[in-house]
Each structure stands twice: as C-alpha cells, then as structure tokens.
Design a protein around this motif. Structure first.
Motif, PDB file in Angstrom:
ATOM      1  N   ALA A 118    -119.914  69.619  70.822  1.00 51.01           N
ATOM      2  CA  ALA A 118    -120.016  70.763  71.721  1.00 51.01           C
ATOM      3  C   ALA A 118    -120.828  71.882  71.073  1.00 51.01           C
ATOM      4  CB  ALA A 118    -118.627  71.264  72.093  1.00 51.01           C
TER       5      ALA A 118
ATOM      6  N   LEU B 238    -122.402  67.472  75.401  1.00 52.98           N
ATOM      7  CA  LEU B 238    -121.151  68.014  75.931  1.00 52.98           C
ATOM      8  C   LEU B 238    -120.333  66.950  76.652  1.00 52.98           C
ATOM      9  CD1 LEU B 238    -122.184  71.526  77.252  1.00 52.98           C
ATOM     10  CD2 LEU B 238    -120.793  70.975  75.268  1.00 52.98           C
ATOM     11  N   ALA B 239    -120.994  66.047  77.348  1.00 51.56           N
ATOM     12  CA  ALA B 239    -120.272  64.963  78.014  1.00 51.56           C
ATOM     13  C   ALA B 239    -119.602  64.049  76.997  1.00 51.56           C
ATOM     14  CB  ALA B 239    -121.224  64.167  78.895  1.00 51.56           C
ATOM     15  N   LEU B 240    -120.290  63.775  75.893  1.00 51.47           N
ATOM     16  CA  LEU B 240    -119.674  62.960  74.845  1.00 51.47           C
ATOM     17  C   LEU B 240    -118.483  63.680  74.223  1.00 51.47           C
ATOM     18  CD1 LEU B 240    -122.818  61.511  73.052  1.00 51.47           C
ATOM     19  CD2 LEU B 240    -121.152  60.257  74.432  1.00 51.47           C
ATOM     20  N   HIS B 241    -118.575  64.982  74.062  1.00 52.57           N
ATOM     21  CA  HIS B 241    -117.464  65.753  73.506  1.00 52.57           C
ATOM     22  C   HIS B 241    -116.256  65.718  74.433  1.00 52.57           C
ATOM     23  CE1 HIS B 241    -115.303  68.878  71.415  1.00 52.57           C
ATOM     24  NE2 HIS B 241    -115.160  69.496  72.578  1.00 52.57           N
ATOM     25  N   VAL B 242    -116.508  65.886  75.734  1.00 46.27           N
ATOM     26  CA  VAL B 242    -115.408  65.864  76.701  1.00 46.27           C
ATOM     27  C   VAL B 242    -114.778  64.477  76.768  1.00 46.27           C
ATOM     28  CG1 VAL B 242    -114.903  66.073  79.180  1.00 46.27           C
ATOM     29  CG2 VAL B 242    -116.287  67.793  78.025  1.00 46.27           C
ATOM     30  N   ALA B 243    -115.577  63.443  76.556  1.00 43.71           N
ATOM     31  CA  ALA B 243    -115.057  62.075  76.571  1.00 43.71           C
ATOM     32  C   ALA B 243    -114.233  61.760  75.329  1.00 43.71           C
ATOM     33  CB  ALA B 243    -116.203  61.084  76.692  1.00 43.71           C
TER      34      ALA B 243
ATOM     35  N   LEU C  64    -126.423  68.643  77.655  1.00 38.60           N
ATOM     36  CA  LEU C  64    -125.408  68.156  78.596  1.00 38.60           C
ATOM     37  C   LEU C  64    -124.855  66.804  78.175  1.00 38.60           C
ATOM     38  CD1 LEU C  64    -126.897  69.153  82.048  1.00 38.60           C
ATOM     39  CD2 LEU C  64    -124.808  70.008  80.996  1.00 38.60           C
ATOM     40  N   ALA C  65    -125.719  65.946  77.645  1.00 37.51           N
ATOM     41  CA  ALA C  65    -125.240  64.641  77.166  1.00 37.51           C
ATOM     42  C   ALA C  65    -124.278  64.817  75.991  1.00 37.51           C
ATOM     43  CB  ALA C  65    -126.424  63.771  76.762  1.00 37.51           C
TER      44      ALA C  65
ATOM     45  N   SER D 136    -115.039  64.396  68.612  1.00 32.65           N
ATOM     46  CA  SER D 136    -114.209  65.589  68.677  1.00 32.65           C
ATOM     47  C   SER D 136    -113.433  65.811  67.388  1.00 32.65           C
ATOM     48  CB  SER D 136    -113.240  65.502  69.851  1.00 32.65           C
ATOM     49  OG  SER D 136    -112.401  64.386  69.699  1.00 32.65           O
TER      50      SER D 136
END
Length: 59
Positions: A3, A40-45, A37-38, A49
């Motif tokens: 992130a 951030l999407a990996l972080h949310v997934a 954005l990619a 993390s």
C-alpha cells in the motif's frame, strides 16, 4: 508494504501530471496510476501485508 508503494506511485503520477512533464510511454501518469492500483489490490487481497508466522492454536 504494498500500500505504501502504491501511494508513492500515486504521488509520482500526480507530480508528473501536475507539472505537465513529458515522459516516454512507460512512465505516463496513467500507467503509474494503474500500477499503483494493482499494488493496492494486492495489499487488500492480503499479499505482502506482512510476514505470517506459523501460529498454531493450543487447546
């Protein structure tokens, strides 16, 4: 951690766009935004993390 890297890419894309700096095709603000954005999407997934330890549950 991903992130933070995504946020840094957003800042770089904003500066390039705001200063109207001409760059080559790879470092356009749109491509940097999509890369952010990619990330951030990996972080949310849940990828990248943090390290997970092999915790076991005791009864």
């Amino acid at each position: 951690m991903l992130a933070i890297a995504g946020a840094v890419l957003f800042v770089i894309a904003f500066v390039i766009n705001a200063a109207d700096i001409s760059t080559n095709a790879i470092f356009t603000p749109t491509s940097l935004m999509l890369l952010g954005l990619a990330l951030l999407a990996l972080h949310v997934a849940g990828i990248g993390s943090g390290w997970s330890t092999g915790r076991t549950r005791r009864r």
